[in-house]
Each structure stands twice: as structure tokens, then as C-alpha cells.
Write an enzyme that holds these catalytic residues in place. Structure first.
Site, PDB file in Angstrom:
ATOM      1  CE  LYS A 194      -0.568  41.400 -82.629  1.00  0.00           C
ATOM      2  NZ  LYS A 194      -1.049  41.261 -81.144  1.00  0.00           N
ATOM      3  CD  GLU A 269      15.427  44.734 -77.985  1.00  0.00           C
ATOM      4  OE1 GLU A 269      15.845  43.928 -77.176  1.00  0.00           O
ATOM      5  OE2 GLU A 269      16.133  45.466 -78.525  1.00  0.00           O
ATOM      6  CD  GLU A 399      11.313  34.340 -71.639  1.00  0.00           C
ATOM      7  OE1 GLU A 399      10.819  34.114 -72.816  1.00  0.00           O
ATOM      8  OE2 GLU A 399      11.777  35.374 -71.372  1.00  0.00           O
TER       9      GLU A 399
HETATM   10  P1  NAD Z   1       4.424  36.452 -77.788  1.00  0.00           P
HETATM   11  O1  NAD Z   1       5.721  36.234 -78.630  1.00  0.00           O
HETATM   12  O2  NAD Z   1       3.556  35.545 -77.649  1.00  0.00           O
HETATM   13  O3  NAD Z   1       3.689  37.684 -78.299  1.00  0.00           O
HETATM   14  C1  NAD Z   1       3.976  38.945 -78.560  1.00  0.00           C
HETATM   15  C2  NAD Z   1       3.218  39.670 -79.487  1.00  0.00           C
HETATM   16  O4  NAD Z   1       3.212  39.268 -80.858  1.00  0.00           O
HETATM   17  C3  NAD Z   1       1.633  39.605 -79.429  1.00  0.00           C
HETATM   18  O5  NAD Z   1       1.258  40.878 -79.612  1.00  0.00           O
HETATM   19  C4  NAD Z   1       1.180  38.690 -80.154  1.00  0.00           C
HETATM   20  O6  NAD Z   1      -0.289  39.001 -80.460  1.00  0.00           O
HETATM   21  C5  NAD Z   1       2.097  38.873 -81.262  1.00  0.00           C
HETATM   22  N1  NAD Z   1       2.162  37.589 -82.111  1.00  0.00           N
HETATM   23  C6  NAD Z   1       2.124  36.336 -81.788  1.00  0.00           C
HETATM   24  N2  NAD Z   1       2.353  35.671 -82.909  1.00  0.00           N
HETATM   25  C7  NAD Z   1       2.511  36.609 -83.878  1.00  0.00           C
HETATM   26  C8  NAD Z   1       2.614  36.197 -85.540  1.00  0.00           C
HETATM   27  N3  NAD Z   1       2.769  34.939 -85.830  1.00  0.00           N
HETATM   28  N4  NAD Z   1       2.708  37.327 -86.247  1.00  0.00           N
HETATM   29  C9  NAD Z   1       2.790  38.559 -85.621  1.00  0.00           C
HETATM   30  N5  NAD Z   1       2.345  38.947 -84.214  1.00  0.00           N
HETATM   31  C10 NAD Z   1       2.376  37.689 -83.403  1.00  0.00           C
HETATM   32  O7  NAD Z   1       4.910  37.167 -76.424  1.00  0.00           O
HETATM   33  P2  NAD Z   1       4.212  37.369 -75.186  1.00  0.00           P
HETATM   34  O8  NAD Z   1       3.928  36.046 -74.501  1.00  0.00           O
HETATM   35  O9  NAD Z   1       3.204  38.614 -75.554  1.00  0.00           O
HETATM   36  O10 NAD Z   1       5.581  38.333 -74.083  1.00  0.00           O
HETATM   37  C11 NAD Z   1       6.273  37.528 -73.426  1.00  0.00           C
HETATM   38  C12 NAD Z   1       7.624  37.251 -74.182  1.00  0.00           C
HETATM   39  O11 NAD Z   1       8.048  38.648 -74.620  1.00  0.00           O
HETATM   40  C13 NAD Z   1       8.464  36.746 -73.252  1.00  0.00           C
HETATM   41  O12 NAD Z   1       9.462  35.774 -74.032  1.00  0.00           O
HETATM   42  C14 NAD Z   1       9.480  37.863 -72.812  1.00  0.00           C
HETATM   43  O13 NAD Z   1      10.840  37.635 -72.763  1.00  0.00           O
HETATM   44  C15 NAD Z   1       9.527  38.658 -74.258  1.00  0.00           C
HETATM   45  N6  NAD Z   1       9.828  39.940 -74.002  1.00  0.00           N
HETATM   46  C16 NAD Z   1      10.955  40.619 -74.148  1.00  0.00           C
HETATM   47  C17 NAD Z   1      11.422  41.860 -74.238  1.00  0.00           C
HETATM   48  C18 NAD Z   1      12.699  42.242 -74.669  1.00  0.00           C
HETATM   49  O14 NAD Z   1      12.866  43.724 -74.656  1.00  0.00           O
HETATM   50  N7  NAD Z   1      13.802  41.632 -74.973  1.00  0.00           N
HETATM   51  C19 NAD Z   1      10.707  42.565 -73.418  1.00  0.00           C
HETATM   52  C20 NAD Z   1       9.276  42.103 -72.931  1.00  0.00           C
HETATM   53  C21 NAD Z   1       8.988  40.947 -73.311  1.00  0.00           C
END
Ligand code: NAD
Length: 495
Positions: A194, A269, A399
Site C-alpha cells: 500500500k 521505521e 519532526e
Molecule cells: P504517514 O504515517 O502519514 O503515512 C505512511 C503510510 O501509512 C501511508 O501509506 C499512509 O496512507 C499509511 N497509513 C496512515 N494511517 C494508517 C493506518 N491507520 N493504517 C494503515 N496505514 C496507514 O507518514 P507519511 O506522512 O507518509 O511519511 C512521512 C513520515 O514517514 C515521517 O514521519 C518520516 O520520518 C517517516 N519516514 C520514516 C523512515 C524510516 O526509515 N525511519 C523513512 C521515510 C519516512
């Protein structure tokens, strides 16, 4: 507009995307409408219905069936490796197309999309493909006393965990999707990916290329949709054995709770608030480019982005001046122009969130030093340095995930370590110095999954990556990269 033009094949692929890739073909979703935007122009790229919970049911059933009939799991490891290497070859061959899709949909620099999203991904794919033929277990001597004279042969075998739900964020949409899909496939699992609802195009194209490479239909499926609908349905599905998630800490906690409810395996992650410690001996002119690259790569939308610098006082003024000059000179514009160093953020909501963080910092007494003016349309934020922020200020604790970097003088390295660790996050950190003994003393004291010295941000397939504290659970990459996608079966044979 200067810069490159999108190719006809990229426009064609994006013109009518489907929310589902299931059993080797695209299928239309039946959920709410989704609109993809070009962050540089704010214009719509495509509109289509997302995957509904009923669609998720179908897509997981496809992956479950593919796992149970062993059409992938049952292949020789060498055959899985060969197919995954061919998958990497196809990603490389279609690299320009994938890079353009990523830039159009995410906003990032085409130069980064080519070098990192495609280039580094292909190398990662080849590394992981090679692990398919290198899984090992242990043989163990046992001392079971119950049957006198009994003899035992015992060993462990890693086995694929089952259907993996791979949930990816929007900052490196294809690369981070591959960080999950590749080890899952190499381990013999089947996958439902997804991607983020903001940036799904490259994931859909990847699934097509996987089939072309020889991955059997049903082994790699995709469901596009919002987290609250498609994501929740996927994480809660009883046939999903493991959730591999990259995204924000808040979402990661929700996913972990949902997964533990039915004992699904999960790895997370998550976010970071990554510090750099600059020791007094560092030469500001020499280190400024590295610090700026770490903070502003992908316009700060990197989990490992540098967001806080703590610098010993003797080096403070010189460093601030070098950073200020560089930030003022940064070019701002669309990702399709490779000369632009700062590109639009992924969405209007995210841009507004980042701007609000800068405004709050000012209201709390900090000084914001911004770069050039931003274009009138597109989701831009000018690169910004923040000085004078207190350690309790939101800009130092939360963040931001945008082009914002705070710089704070400290009396000594002890104070720097205390401030660096004063965070719920612990993803990466860096130390900038040529004083080896001071640097080596600091490394064990820093609470972060990766500590860099005189660099900050690069990842390598052979170097484990993941977070301490609320930056995650588990590690990606490294020689054990397949372990999170396996169960260990212990076998005890009496003879
Ligand atoms: P997000 O948490 O909003 O979304 C990430 C994914 O999760 C998306 O596909 C979203 O649709 C899905 N999602 C959201 N709510 C969900 C739920 N309740 N159940 C299942 N899936 C759900 O994050 P984002 O805004 O897309 O990305 C940015 C974040 O990702 C930042 O916090 C960044 O630090 C983190 N990030 C971490 C790493 C790492 O390796 N540690 C790498 C890249 C990004």
C-alpha cells in the site's frame, strides 16, 4: 519552464491509474475518489477511486492463495534470486520513466530521483536478491536427559512468514516500497503493497515490472488508498501475517496496536529529529556543505534529515555565517529542473504544517533566516535556518519534515550530547570533528540507530538501518535483512 519535459509514456501511464494490481493485472478500485496532484503546479495528474475495504479483501485473498499454493515460496532460492535480479534489471532499464513518475507525483528533484530513487534502489535490489540464496539456520547440540541414551539432531530453519502488508510513505515512494517488497519476496513471502495515497504511481509501475521479470501473478499485489480506509483494512486483515511499515511515529503506534491484537508480526521505521554535534575543531567552510545536504536533501523530507545542530561555541559564529550564506543562495523551483536545489513539498497540507512550525518558532522567540522567495504556485517552503530556539520549543522537539534547520551554540560536548538525546526520537545522529578520541568517546553515548561521523544521511544496503526509542522497532538492510520476514522453526529429531 527550464528543465526536462515528461515523456509520452509517463503521461500515458499516469493518465488512468488503477487502485489495484491483483493477480498480475490492474483493476479499478471501488472506494472513494482520489486525486493526485503535481506539487510543482498544483494541477491534477489523475483522478480514480481508491481501494475499498472490499477490494482489500480481494487483494489479500490473492496474496494468501499465492502463498498457500507455494507458486513462489516453493521455487528454488536460485530461481527467486534470478527473477529478482531480472526485476532489478527492468527497474534500471525503465529508470528514466520511473524517475519522471516520481518527480511528477512527489515534487522531488529529477536529479535525486535518478540517482537515489532509481540508482540506489537498483543496487539495493541486487543486494537483497542475492540474499535469497544465502539463508541459513543453526545446528544445535541438545542434552535432553529424559530418555537415557536418547540421541537428537536439532536445527533451525527460517521460513517465510506469509502474506506481508507493506505500507510505504510519500517521501521516497518507490525506494521505500522496495525496502519492504524486496526482502519479503527474497524470503519467499507474498506481498500486498500500500503506497501513500499521495504518491502511488511508481508502486503501480513496479508491480507491472515485477510480473514482467517473472514474479508469478498474485505474489506482488498493490492496493492504493488512504490510511484510514485501505490501510486500516489491510493491517486488520486476518490473513496478513506481517506488517512492514514506514511512516510517522503516530501512525506506527496505531499499526503496532492493531497488529498485536491478533499477534501479526510488525516492524516499524518511523520518524526522526536528528541532531548533529559539531565540535570546536571543525572547519565551518569544510563541513557546511555536508550539513546543508543532510538538512535540505529532498527539501528536508527525509526520515534521517538533519534538523538540529549543536555546535561548540568557538565554531558557532563561523558555522552560522557559512550556513546563512549558502541558504540565501539556494535555488528554489520545480523538480523537473535539475538545477533547483529546493523543490515543492508533497502537498498543500504538508507545506502549511511546515510553515506553521516556522511561524510558531518565531512566536516563541526564535529567529528564522529564510532563503529566496518561493514561486507563486506550487507547495514550496523557502529553506530556513532557526536560531535562538529554546530546548523546549516545538521546532527543537517535533519532526518538521521540511527544509528547516536549527542551529544552537553549546558550552561543551557533554551539553551537546544531553540536548541531542533529549528527544523521544533516536533515528540517526552525526558528529563533525577531526578529533578522533573526542569523537570515539561520544559515539557510544548517543541514542540513535545510526551514528555518522563527518557525514549524515547516506544509507547502504549492507548497513543495518532503524531507530532507537520512538523512531521504530526492528532494522532494515544488512546481511540479516530477510530475518524480519521469516519465522524460525526449530526441528528436533530423535534417532
Ligand atoms: P504517514 O504515517 O502519514 O503515512 C505512511 C503510510 O501509512 C501511508 O501509506 C499512509 O496512507 C499509511 N497509513 C496512515 N494511517 C494508517 C493506518 N491507520 N493504517 C494503515 N496505514 C496507514 O507518514 P507519511 O506522512 O507518509 O511519511 C512521512 C513520515 O514517514 C515521517 O514521519 C518520516 O520520518 C517517516 N519516514 C520514516 C523512515 C524510516 O526509515 N525511519 C523513512 C521515510 C519516512
Amino acid at each position: 519552464m527550464p528543465g526536462i519535459s515528461l515523456s509520452a509514456e509517463v503521461r500515458q501511464f499516469a493518465s488512468a491509474p488503477s487502485a489495484l494490481f491483483i493477480d498480475g493485472v490492474f483493476a479499478r478500485g471501488s472506494g472513494d475518489p482520489l486525486t493526485l496532484l503535481d506539487p510543482a503546479t498544483e494541477e491534477a495528474i489523475a483522478r480514480f477511486p481508491e481501494a475499498s475495504p472490499a477490494d482489500v479483501e480481494r487483494v489479500v485473498a490473492s496474496a494468501d492463495q499465492a502463498f498457500r499454493d507455494r507458486r513462489w515460496t516453493g521455487l528454488r532460492p536460485a530461481d527467486r534470486e534470478r527473477i529478482l535480479l531480472q526485476f532489478a534489471n527492468l527497474v534500471e532499464q525503465h529508470g528514466e520513466e520511473l524517475a519522471q513518475l516520481e518527480t511528477w507525483n512527489q515534487g522531488k528533484s529529477i536529479a535525486i530521483a535518478r540517482a537515489v530513487d532509481v540508482g540506489a534502489s537498483v543496487e539495493y535490489m541486487r543486494y537483497i536478491a542475492g540474499l535469497a540464496t544465502k539463508t541459513t539456520g543453526l545446528t544445535l547440540d541438545l542434552s535432553i536427559p529424559v530418555v537415557p541414551g536418547g540421541r537428537y539432531h536439532a536445527y533451525t530453519r527460517p521460513e517465510p512468514v506469509g502474506v506481508v502488508a507493506a505500507i510505504a510513505p510519500w517521501n521516497f515512494p518507490m525506494m521505500i516500497a522496495l525496502w519492504k517488497v524486496m526482502p519479503a519476496l527474497a524470503a519467499g513471502c507474498t506481498v500486498v503493497l500500500k503506497p501513500s495515497e499521495f504518491t502511488p504511481l511508481s508502486a503501480l509501475r513496479l508491480a507491472e515490472l515485477a510480473i514482467e521479470a517473472g514474479v508469478p501473478a498474485g505474489v506482488f499485489n498493490v492496493a492504493v488508498g488512504r490510511g484510514a480506509t485501505t490501510g486500516t483494512a489491510l493491517v486488520g486483515h486476518p490473513a496478513v501475517a506481517k506488517v512492514s511499515f514506514t511512516g510517522s511515529t503516530a501512525t506506527g503506534k496505531q499499526i503496532g496496536r492493531a497488529a498485536i491484537d491478533r499477534m501479526a508480526r510488525f516492524s516499524l521505521e518511523l520518524g526522526g529529529k536528528n541532531p548533529a554535534i559539531v565540535l570546536a575543531d571543525a572547519d565551518p567552510a569544510r563541513i557546511a556543505p555536508g550539513l546543508l545536504g543532510a538538512a535540505f536533501l529532498n527539501s528536508g523530507q527525509v526520515c534521517a534529515s538533519l534538523s538540529r545542530i549543536y555546535v561548540e561555541r568557538p565554531a558557532y559564529e563561523g558555522l552560522l555565517e557559512a550556513l546563512r550564506e549558502a541558504v540565501k543562495a539556494m535555488t528554489i523551483g520545480p523538480g523537473l529542473d535539475p538545477a533547483m536545489q529546493i523543490n515543492p513539498l508533497v502537498s498543500a497540507q504538508h507545506r502549511d504544517r511546515v510553515r506553521e512550525r516556522i511561524r510558531e518558532a518565531g512566536a516563541a522567540g526564535a529567529t528564522a533566516i529564510s532563503g529566496a522567495a518561493v514561486p507563486s504556485s506550487g507547495f514550496y517552503v523557502s529553506p530556513t535556518l532557526v536560531t535562538g530556539a529554546g530546548s523546549d520549543a516545538a521546532i527543537q522537539r517535533e519532526e518538521v519534515f521540511g527544509p528547516v534547520l536549527s542551529v544552537t551554540p553549546v558550552d561543551n560536548a557533554d551539553a551537546a550530547v544531553q540536548l541531542a538525546n533529549d528527544s523521544p526520537y533516536g533515528l540517526v545522529a552525526s558528529i563533525w570533528s577531526n578529533d578522533l578520541s573526542r569523537t570515539m568517546d561520544l559515539i557510544p553515548r548517543i541514542e540513535a540507530g545510526t551514528v555518522y561521523v563527518n557525514t549524515h544521511v547516506p544509507v547502504d544496503p549492507n548497513l543495518p538501518f532503524g531507530g532507537y526509542k520512538q523512531s521504530g522497532l526492528g532494522r532494515d538492510f544488512g546481511p540479516d535483512a530477510l530475518a524480519p520476514y521469516t519465522e524460525i522453526k526449530s526441528v528436533c529429531v530423535a534417532y
